[in-house]
Design an enzyme around this catalytic site. Sequence first.
Site, mmCIF file in Angstrom:
data_model
loop_
_atom_site.group_PDB
_atom_site.id
_atom_site.type_symbol
_atom_site.label_atom_id
_atom_site.label_comp_id
_atom_site.label_asym_id
_atom_site.label_seq_id
_atom_site.Cartn_x
_atom_site.Cartn_y
_atom_site.Cartn_z
ATOM 1 N N TYR A 10 -8.464 -56.465 -11.786
ATOM 2 C CA TYR A 10 -7.612 -57.596 -12.157
ATOM 3 C C TYR A 10 -7.251 -58.320 -10.853
ATOM 4 O O TYR A 10 -6.992 -57.664 -9.845
ATOM 5 C CB TYR A 10 -6.357 -57.072 -12.866
ATOM 6 N N ARG B 271 19.149 -52.145 -13.558
ATOM 7 C CA ARG B 271 18.029 -51.974 -12.615
ATOM 8 C C ARG B 271 17.665 -50.496 -12.486
ATOM 9 O O ARG B 271 16.520 -50.142 -12.210
ATOM 10 C CB ARG B 271 18.366 -52.580 -11.243
ATOM 11 N N ASP C 209 -5.749 -48.137 -14.357
ATOM 12 C CA ASP C 209 -5.196 -49.240 -15.139
ATOM 13 C C ASP C 209 -5.857 -49.165 -16.516
ATOM 14 O O ASP C 209 -7.057 -49.400 -16.653
ATOM 15 C CB ASP C 209 -5.510 -50.561 -14.429
ATOM 16 N N LYS D 146 -0.083 -57.130 -22.530
ATOM 17 C CA LYS D 146 -1.319 -57.276 -23.293
ATOM 18 C C LYS D 146 -1.222 -56.484 -24.609
ATOM 19 O O LYS D 146 -0.397 -56.807 -25.429
ATOM 20 C CB LYS D 146 -2.512 -56.839 -22.423
#
Length: 405
Positions: free
Chosen positions: A124, A63, A196, A221
Amino acid sequence: MTRPARSGLDTDQVDTLCTHLPLQREDSAVAPSIPWSATFVAEDAQDFARMASQPRHPRYYTRYGNPLHEQLAAQVTSLEARDAPGGTAAHAGLVSASGMGAISTVLLGLLRAGDHVVAQTNHYMATAKCFSELLPRLGVRCTLVDQTDLSAFEAAMTPETRLVMLETPVNPTCAVTDLRAVAALAHSRGAVSVCDNTFASPINQQPLALGVDVVVHSATKYLSGHHDAMAGVVVASQGLIERLWPTQICLGAVLSPMDSFLVLRGLRTLALRVRQHNRIALELASFLEQHPKVERVLYPGLPSHPQHALAASQMSGFGGVMNLMIAGDYAATQRFVQALRLPAQAVSLGGVESLVVHAAAMWGGTLNDAELAVAGIAPNSVRLSVGVEAAEDLRADLEQALRSV
Ligand SMILES: *Cc1c(COP(=O)(O)O)cnc(C)c1O
């Protein structure tokens, strides 16, 4: 800390940056091995004390970091910051389990109650929810503006504005934001600008070089490119990444070692793939625009796009996603999407296979008609993510599917 990319090799050529892993390997394998471990052994007690206190140590606890997280963050940083002031060395990256993991880390890491945010009317969908629901619930005020209207950004800024959120070209309408101008405005008011860059990828657009402070990606993507991994990345100055770090470990959107491997694998061909997406999408967009069964095509690479000149001034290619409006109603648009054989009807975009969604059907469940209109989603809107199939096959398929409109 991320070590300098490709020590000894000083290049800003994307083909080289994509093909070679940036950090030195610990063994002789050419491809990275997957560190399937949640935790890592210290060499001795002093080493343990060092590991425990170093931010983003790549071999402490997954983590907090993992060798492939470090490798991936360094590679995306070298691509996004290659032409930015200070270059790769002045920047750093964080990886996350998804694009939304990256975006929520940035928003929750930089904002507190009483702050104000300026964002776009179109984002988005889950990003938009952060501004309509999540942040207001935590006492952060958000003003949404038309991304094509520079004066709207200016008018929305207040003394409390700490962050300006941008997304260009935007999902799904392909409208464009003037990155240089809005980043300069944010700077002049002491706010952090965030972009973004998912639709463009660092091959086509480098927001950091245009003055933006923080770049976020859904690496699900183009960066991974094969519709098989979920991941997110943030790239910013070393100082901003240090500020985000405590939030990142609290949110716990940990990128799995396997997905880290898949995104790194995808990045090797990013430059190749994106050039191919650019070429095929432009060819298909020009063809579709002339077709009598198509009412309109919105693709930033077409001279008919209302912001083509702006897009061309900040992008070197226009990506694979276009928004097309079928000359027909909702039912005719459904028939078109249904008749396509190559592009599968599936959400997501940016992979080697073409994908298509009937936009009004995708967003109709969450937005009412008025909200759909504001978001620029008409009943006949289709989002097409052009893959890297042969352009003539895609063209023939689109042509036969348009016959059923
Ligand atoms: C998909 C997407 C996101 C969200 O990314 P996930 O990996 O699905 O969390 C954010 N922004 C844009 C532009 C996207 O296309």
